[in-house]
Design a protein around this motif. Structure first.
Motif, mmCIF file in Angstrom:
data_model
loop_
_atom_site.group_PDB
_atom_site.id
_atom_site.type_symbol
_atom_site.label_atom_id
_atom_site.label_comp_id
_atom_site.label_asym_id
_atom_site.label_seq_id
_atom_site.Cartn_x
_atom_site.Cartn_y
_atom_site.Cartn_z
ATOM 1 N N UNK A 1 0.797 -1.229 0.000
ATOM 2 C CA UNK A 1 0.000 0.000 0.000
ATOM 3 C C UNK A 1 0.826 1.273 0.000
ATOM 4 N N UNK A 2 2.128 1.148 0.186
ATOM 5 C CA UNK A 2 2.943 2.340 0.365
ATOM 6 C C UNK A 2 3.484 2.964 -0.896
ATOM 7 N N UNK A 3 3.153 2.432 -2.050
ATOM 8 C CA UNK A 3 3.610 3.033 -3.287
ATOM 9 C C UNK A 3 5.034 2.699 -3.677
ATOM 10 N N UNK A 4 5.639 1.698 -3.041
ATOM 11 C CA UNK A 4 6.985 1.293 -3.446
ATOM 12 C C UNK A 4 6.934 0.612 -4.812
ATOM 13 N N UNK A 5 8.054 0.593 -5.533
ATOM 14 C CA UNK A 5 8.055 -0.056 -6.854
ATOM 15 C C UNK A 5 7.607 -1.511 -6.764
ATOM 16 N N UNK A 6 6.790 -1.931 -7.748
ATOM 17 C CA UNK A 6 6.268 -3.297 -7.738
ATOM 18 C C UNK A 6 7.378 -4.325 -7.890
ATOM 19 N N UNK B 1 -1.601 -11.221 1.734
ATOM 20 C CA UNK B 1 -2.920 -11.431 1.103
ATOM 21 C C UNK B 1 -4.037 -10.655 1.780
ATOM 22 N N UNK B 2 -3.964 -10.493 3.111
ATOM 23 C CA UNK B 2 -4.986 -9.714 3.806
ATOM 24 C C UNK B 2 -4.925 -8.245 3.383
ATOM 25 N N UNK B 3 -3.730 -7.700 3.218
ATOM 26 C CA UNK B 3 -3.597 -6.321 2.751
ATOM 27 C C UNK B 3 -4.083 -6.186 1.316
ATOM 28 N N UNK B 4 -3.822 -7.193 0.489
ATOM 29 C CA UNK B 4 -4.330 -7.177 -0.882
ATOM 30 C C UNK B 4 -5.858 -7.199 -0.904
ATOM 31 N N UNK B 5 -6.460 -7.781 0.144
ATOM 32 C CA UNK B 5 -7.916 -7.884 0.192
ATOM 33 C C UNK B 5 -8.626 -6.604 0.564
#
Length: 296
Positions: free
Chosen positions: A99-104, A182-186
């Protein structure tokens, strides 16, 4: 008037057909039976037996002696400390990546490393920390010779409570990253957008929306990390030997076969560990089920 084609039962070939779709899980079932269920049953039965095989509660009663209770207390505190810091650091790392905008491009290597590091334990991990932060470890010697910083004089000792906790963090943090990602992705983008439309700040969104949804996952992972640290045996023995009285070391001393050993007391110690880790894993499974219902 009878039907020209009366119903018949299943043919002999159909009745005798084997459920071949179960064969894929058969090796796993055999492995679990031989290396998990049967050893666990031997421990449970042995905890309630005398050397002659007769039934007794004395082994369980011996668990409440001051020395053994103290060992359980130290083990529980180490597990709580490593689980807390593992959750804290792991959550921050995963949130920064997801969620922090770091490079993928960072996510792939991080998840790969976490998968490897979460299973890196035992003698290799103990040796790595001794070679790095031990009394004559690389960092210890470098800080003292180049910067004049003596870790021993500052109170740090790898063969201690905080030293073992620090060592456990090497596999606790990656495990937290693997489970919480995965929880953060959810977390749905619509939730953040709705909060923004209603005038919520980023802090209010996390306090009133994201964290309540993630709380079951975080607490469940905390319980899993606690069980993971409490059941770690090889790392503690290889790192501290007999300098720190924790349950795995007492267990090893009882079953290694010297003249002072009591295998059935060792079974009781192991039975106590099974109970503690079983409770922690049950809490994890229950909280994980609750969090999955939120994420649907």
């Amino acid at each position: 008037m009878t039907s020209p084609n009366p119903p018949t039962g299943p043919s002999p070939a159909r009745r005798m057909r084997l459920p071949f779709h179960w064969l894929g899980i058969l090796p796993f079932a055999i492995f679990v039976l031989l290396f998990l269920i049967m050893p666990t049953m031997k421990i449970v039965i042995g905890a309630f037996q005398r050397p002659d095989g007769s039934f007794t509660f004395s082994n369980i009663g011996n668990l409440f002696t001051p020395s053994i209770l103290a060992a359980y207390g130290i083990s529980i505190r180490i597990s709580l400390a490593s689980a807390f810091f593992g959750c804290l650091i792991g959550f921050g790392t995963a949130a920064a990546v997801v969620l922090g905008g770091l490079p993928r491009a960072i996510r792939g290597p991080l998840m790969t490393f976490s998968g490897v590091a979460s299973n890196f334990a035992g003698v290799p991990l103990a040796f790595a920390f001794l070679a790095t932060l031990g009394p004559v470890g690389f960092i210890t010697v470098f800080l003292q010779s180049e910067l004049g910083i003596n870790l021993r004089m500052l109170g740090f000792n790898l063969l201690s409570f905080w030293g073992l906790t620090l060592t456990y963090l090497f596999f606790q943090i990656p495990l937290m990253i693997l489970i919480i990602t995965p929880a953060l992705d959810g977390l749905k983008k619509e939730w953040r957008e709705a909060a923004s439309i209603l005038g919520a700040t980023n802090a209010q969104y996390w306090r009133m929306v994201a964290l309540p949804i993630l709380t079951p996952s975080i607490l469940g992972t905390f319980a899993l990390l606690f069980a993971n640290a409490f059941g770690a045996v090889a790392t503690a023995i290889a790192l501290t030997g007999s300098s720190l009285s924790i349950v795995p070391i007492l267990l090893f001393a009882q079953i290694r076969g010297d003249v002072l050993g009591d295998p059935h007391l060792g079974y009781a110690l192991a039975f106590g560990m099974i109970v503690v880790t079983g409770i922690a894993n049950t809490v994890y499974i229950w909280l994980r089920a609750r969090s999955e219902r939120w994420m649907r």
